[in-house]
Scaffold this motif. Structure first.
Motif, short mmCIF file in Angstrom:
data_model
loop_
_atom_site.label_atom_id
_atom_site.label_comp_id
_atom_site.label_asym_id
_atom_site.label_seq_id
_atom_site.Cartn_x
_atom_site.Cartn_y
_atom_site.Cartn_z
N THR A 288 0.91 -1.22 0.06
CA THR A 288 -0.02 -0.15 -0.06
C THR A 288 0.76 1.32 0.00
N ALA A 297 -2.80 4.77 -4.67
CA ALA A 297 -3.58 4.16 -3.63
C ALA A 297 -5.00 4.70 -3.54
N ASP A 301 -7.84 0.86 -0.83
CA ASP A 301 -6.51 0.33 -0.45
C ASP A 301 -6.41 0.67 0.76
#
Length: 365
Positions: A288, A297, A301
């Protein structure tokens, strides 16, 4: 996509790990937590000297231009050593938001002469900015703030508060308020993990024209909260790694019936589950962070990471306490403190259940 730290990041982590290992023992942390302020000016100055206060800020604001991966690399080690100084609240969240607005008080934060606290939570327990209901009424000389903020970390020791409030037109405003401003009252308390926080009440707090640092702060605050969430997850993963190491060592030396308890099948299986939980959490954290560094991201996420770290961290922490037995619950041992930190991290910016709901809602139809 590269999931390894750069040479510069590795060198910084080695230097920070060496410093914390030598000068920030668990016993020293206990003494710091027991002080009225709950933090150490000496340690804060040492973090400044290492460049950690300037690390998250852009070079244009006097910072070092660190990326989100730099922040994660540092936060993981702070979690590993249970550092209580307000690096996240002041240097990452508050200073990060002020750096984008050219705020004149930023140099004092960079030099470690002052700290700032981020006041956004109003009791919903989530990171949803739509829940911000505090009002900023317009006056001839600026605005007047009325409302309450909950769980303001480091508020009592902070010089200023960075406060979110709704402007008359409904936009989200970001205000800079002195901690001792007339009409602002603080009810301080100690959180489950030993840190200081406060419930802040604003009653006709005057905010002059210079106090409004952003009149349309929705996007900036949302971005800052996402970055802070990644940093918090990194702290929790660091705590998970420390717990795994401590527990594996204990199981290898604590004997029962003449043999180490780690040789018992049930303990061995529990340790294996702990290792899997840690590897899963850290792998997702690095993935991430790499996405975030490349501006890829999504909110989903970040929510997935927060949910998984909360769930896996709780399971790992509870196993560590159970393997240690009764001694794992004592205040003199670090095991319970790591679990408390993991549990607290899970509550900030929304617990795992909340983020799992967000992940489900974001699934494609």
């Amino acid at each position: 996509m590269d999931f390894t730290f750069t040479q510069e990041q590795t060198m910084l982590r080695e230097a920070l790990s060496r410093f914390l290992g030598q000068h920030y023992t668990f016993e020293k942390r206990r003494r710091i937590v027991a002080t009225p302020a709950g933090q150490s000016p000496e340690v804060w100055g040492q973090l400044r000297d290492m460049g950690l206060l300037a690390l998250p800020l852009p070079e244009s604001a006097g910072g070092l231009g660190g990326s989100i991966v730099d922040v994660v690399a540092v936060a993981e080690l702070l979690g590993q050593h249970l550092v209580v100084e307000p690096w996240l609240a002041s240097a990452v969240l508050s200073a990060g938001l002020l750096a984008k607005r050219g705020e004149t008080r930023l140099p004092a934060l960079l030099e470690g002469e002052a700290t700032a606290a981020f006041a956004y939570e109003e009791g919903s327990g989530t990171a949803d900015l739509a829940q911000v209901a505090m009002r900023a009424a317009a006056t001839a000389t600026g605005h007047v703030l009325n409302g309450e903020k909950h769980l303001v970390l480091g508020a009592e020791a902070a010089s200023v508060l960075l406060v979110t409030a709704r402007l008359p037109d409904g936009r989200l405003g970001l205000f800079l308020v002195d901690r001792d401003a007339p009409g602002l009252s603080l009810r301080s308390y100690t959180t489950i993990d030993g840190r200081r926080a406060a419930h802040c009440r604003f009653e006709d707090v005057a905010a002059g024209p210079d106090a409004l640092v952003d009149a349309d702060a929705e996007a900036a605050v949302a971005g800052a909260v996402r970055a802070a969430t990644l940093a918090l997850c990194a702290e929790a993963v660091g705590a998970m790694g420390a717990l795994l190491e401590i527990t594996a060592s204990y199981a290898g030396t604590r004997k029962q019936f003449g043999v180490p308890i780690g040789s018992f099948q049930v303990i061995a299986h529990r340790l294996a589950d702990m290792k899997l939980a840690y590897v899963k959490a850290r792998s997702l954290l690095l993935y991430t962070a790499a996405l975030a560094e490349n501006d890829a991201a999504s909110p989903r996420d970040v929510s997935l990471l927060k949910a998984q770290v909360g769930r896996l961290g709780r399971a790992l922490g509870e196993s560590a306490v159970q393997i240690h037995g009764g001694v794992g619950m004592t205040d003199e041992l670090s095991v319970g403190h790591y679990l408390k930190r993991i549990l607290f991290v899970d509550t900030v910016f929304g617990p795992s259940d909340y983020h799992l709901q967000r992940v489900g809602a974001a699934q494609p139809a």
